[in-house]
Design a protein around this motif. Structure first.
Motif, PDB file in Angstrom:
ATOM      1  N   LEU B  92      -3.149  -4.400   5.559  1.00 46.84           N
ATOM      2  CA  LEU B  92      -3.179  -5.283   6.718  1.00 46.84           C
ATOM      3  C   LEU B  92      -2.949  -4.449   7.973  1.00 46.84           C
ATOM      4  O   LEU B  92      -2.308  -3.403   7.924  1.00 46.84           O
ATOM      5  CB  LEU B  92      -2.098  -6.368   6.574  1.00 46.84           C
ATOM      6  CG  LEU B  92      -2.158  -7.147   5.257  1.00 46.84           C
ATOM      7  CD1 LEU B  92      -0.998  -8.124   5.167  1.00 46.84           C
ATOM      8  CD2 LEU B  92      -3.484  -7.890   5.158  1.00 46.84           C
ATOM      9  N   PRO B  93      -3.493  -4.924   9.102  1.00 47.51           N
ATOM     10  CA  PRO B  93      -3.410  -4.111  10.316  1.00 47.51           C
ATOM     11  C   PRO B  93      -1.976  -3.815  10.758  1.00 47.51           C
ATOM     12  O   PRO B  93      -1.737  -2.835  11.456  1.00 47.51           O
ATOM     13  CB  PRO B  93      -4.143  -4.944  11.375  1.00 47.51           C
ATOM     14  CG  PRO B  93      -4.575  -6.185  10.733  1.00 47.51           C
ATOM     15  CD  PRO B  93      -4.280  -6.143   9.285  1.00 47.51           C
ATOM     16  N   VAL B 126      -6.459 -14.223   3.264  1.00 47.40           N
ATOM     17  CA  VAL B 126      -5.577 -13.162   3.762  1.00 47.40           C
ATOM     18  C   VAL B 126      -5.567 -13.147   5.293  1.00 47.40           C
ATOM     19  O   VAL B 126      -4.559 -12.890   5.918  1.00 47.40           O
ATOM     20  CB  VAL B 126      -6.018 -11.783   3.219  1.00 47.40           C
ATOM     21  CG1 VAL B 126      -5.374 -10.651   3.994  1.00 47.40           C
ATOM     22  CG2 VAL B 126      -5.652 -11.666   1.753  1.00 47.40           C
ATOM     23  N   PRO B 130      -1.063 -13.775   4.998  1.00 50.72           N
ATOM     24  CA  PRO B 130      -1.102 -12.850   3.867  1.00 50.72           C
ATOM     25  C   PRO B 130       0.147 -12.844   2.996  1.00 50.72           C
ATOM     26  O   PRO B 130       0.311 -11.931   2.199  1.00 50.72           O
ATOM     27  CB  PRO B 130      -1.278 -11.494   4.554  1.00 50.72           C
ATOM     28  CG  PRO B 130      -0.614 -11.658   5.877  1.00 50.72           C
ATOM     29  CD  PRO B 130      -0.682 -13.107   6.242  1.00 50.72           C
TER      30      PRO B 130
END
Lengths: 119, 412
Positions: B92-93, B126, B130
């Motif tokens: 994830l970022p 997501v 998430p």
């Protein structure tokens, strides 16, 4: 995925004082959303806005810029902006860097900010 | 004594028997052909299912900067048992890493298709939320919307951005495990919920486990541990031993460990069910860090956390780390805002720490546009305040920003 800003806003004591608590990091990615949430939910006649930043871990220059703009607009409306941030919070550094003359009022907690406003 | 056959009668009987025999032969041939064709069809379906299965599994596993991920999928030996095992890894970022492994009940094309659908749905959910418990709630509701309700077992796990812990939840799936650097193995076996698609609104309890650098996480499907005529616990026990024993991942990486586990657990006659194994290991950040990220706002939080984690591993104090992260964020934010305009672009980051200093270099290939609006471009001034050196070079094909912070005396 942009971290959604989390803002909780409550009126404390008199209707003239509002506390807004922010959570997470404040940066370019969410500052506009945070600012909009604050401006929409803080009534025009509020005299004091206490911005509780004790749960904020990071502020970038654009977030500090937002604080300056809020400060300016509260003053124009004859109110004031007060910030709460723990004295040993690392994120304090961001504010101190941009505000060497101490234009923004910083208190160690929202409770102490409110207490000093009552005094 | 029976009546003797007349020659004609005998001839007729022989002819009839011959005819019958020919018919039988024809039938036998036909049914052999039919069986052959059926085998061919089944073989083809198996091949299609296997191709489909493989094509729907991720080819390149996404991984966090400090999390290496590898996987291994092996179809069942028995001809029609190709089915619906799946796995996925998503960085994830903001720096968190999501791992998931699941198994759609049944075999053949249909399960493979359901598997692909579930994995696509997972990737979509997501984006919304998430967290493992919310994800499985969504997937459970999704399982009920399929034409034929699917039953899916699943374990879903999220490593936090700092790599200090993970949260997980389970839906009727065998427990994954964590091996620590000293070889200890623990099972991710806190109670979960029943398989997806078997209960309308189950609760997915979230459990938390601390993590450390050097930990290895192993998720798998039941094919790896189940043997005919044996309790599944015996298979899990065997796997725990194998995971404690196999140490190859240190050098060869998680994909090699996944492969070794599949080999080590394989029964003499081969696997009777599909097997999927997903392995993730938490690496210690090295003295250098190199990243290439899309120049978008949403990568900034992850960039800060990654840097923070790297700096902590270089023995930089929390205060110094905040300054370095602050300056780096401003440099990256400038690239996002000014380098590429509406075009897609990249942020390249190289970090290096030595005894004297921490170096952070950003590069982009954009065409710089002058900052607009009030307060824009103030970032550079702030960078100069918190760093010892700031060098900015702009040229035709992009720009570089080099930041240097000398280590303070007394710090390690």
């Amino acid at each position: 995925m942009i971290t959604p800003p989390r803002v909780r806003i409550e009126r404390v004591g008199s209707a003239k004082t509002v506390t807004a608590t922010l959570y997470g990091d404040l940066d370019l990615a969410n500052r506009h959303d945070v600012e909009q949430a604050l401006r929409e939910s803080v009534p025009a006649d509020v005299a004091t806005l206490v911005l509780d930043l004790t749960h904020v871990g990071f502020l970038d220059s654009s977030a500090v810029q937002m604080l300056f703009e809020l400060h300016r607009d509260m003053e124009r409306a004859r109110g004031q902006l007060v910030l709460a941030m723990s004295p040993d919070a690392l994120a304090r550094r961001s504010i101190e860097l941009s505000d060497p003359s101490g234009l923004l009022l910083l208190y160690p907690s929202s409770e102490s900010a409110l207490a000093s406003l009552r005094a | 004594m029976g009546k003797p056959f007349s020659a004609r009668e005998l001839f007729a009987r022989v002819a009839a028997n011959l005819g019958l025999g020919a018919l039988r032969n024809r039938e036998a041939r036909r049914s052999a052909e039919y069986a052959e064709r059926l085998r061919g069809l089944l073989e083809r379906e198996r091949a299609v299912a296997e191709t489909l299965q493989r094509s729907m599994l991720p080819e390149h596993l996404d991984m966090g900067v400090f999390t290496r991920v590898g996987a291994r999928y092996e179809p069942a030996q028995a001809s029609m048992k190709v089915g619906g095992d799946f796995y996925d890894a998503l960085a994830l970022p903001d720096g968190r890493v999501l791992l998931v492994v699941g198994d759609v009940a049944g075999h053949g094309l249909e399960s493979a298709v359901v598997m692909g659908t579930m994995r696509a749905a997972l990737r979509a959910y997501v984006l919304r939320d998430p967290s493992p418990d919310r994800l499985l709630e969504e997937l459970n509701a999704f399982a009920y919307t399929l034409d034929r309700p699917a039953m899916v077992t699943c374990q879903c796990l999220q490593i936090d951005a700092e790599g200090r812990g993970l949260t997980y939840t389970t839906a009727g799936h065998p427990p994954g495990l964590i091996r620590s650097a000293d070889g200890r193995v623990q099972l991710l076996q806190e109670p979960g919920a029943p398989p997806l698609g078997t209960q309308l609104l189950p609760r997915f309890p979230l459990s938390r486990v601390p993590l450390e650098v050097g930990d290895t996480i192993v998720l798998y499907t039941d094919g790896l541990v189940e043997r005919r005529g044996e309790a599944i616990d015996a298979g899990i026990e065997r796997l725990v031993e194998a995971v404690g024993r196999e140490r190859s991942d240190d050098a060869a990486g998680p994909a090699a460990l996944a492969e070794e586990l599949v080999l080590a657990q394989r029964p003499d006659r081969g696997y009777e069910d599909d097997v999927a194994v997903l392995v993730a290991s938490l690496e210690a950040p090295g003295a250098t860090l190199e990243l290439e990220l899309p120049a978008t706002l949403d990568v900034l939080p992850g960039l800060r956390r990654t840097l923070q984690r790297w700096l902590a591993a270089q023995d930089v104090s929390a205060e110094e780390a905040y300054d370095i992260v602050f300056a780096s964020h401003e440099a990256a934010a400038n690239i996002v805002e000014h380098a590429y305009g509406l075009k897609d672009g990249q942020i390249e980051l190289r970090c290096r720490a030595d005894e004297d200093a921490v170096h952070v270099t950003f590069a982009d290939r954009g065409r710089w546009r002058p900052p607009r609006g009030e307060g824009r471009g103030r970032g550079v001034g702030l960078m100069r305040e918190v760093m010892d050196e700031v060098e900015i070079e702009r040229f035709d094909g992009g720009s570089t920003v080099h930041l240097l912070r000398r280590r303070s005396r007394g710090s390690a």
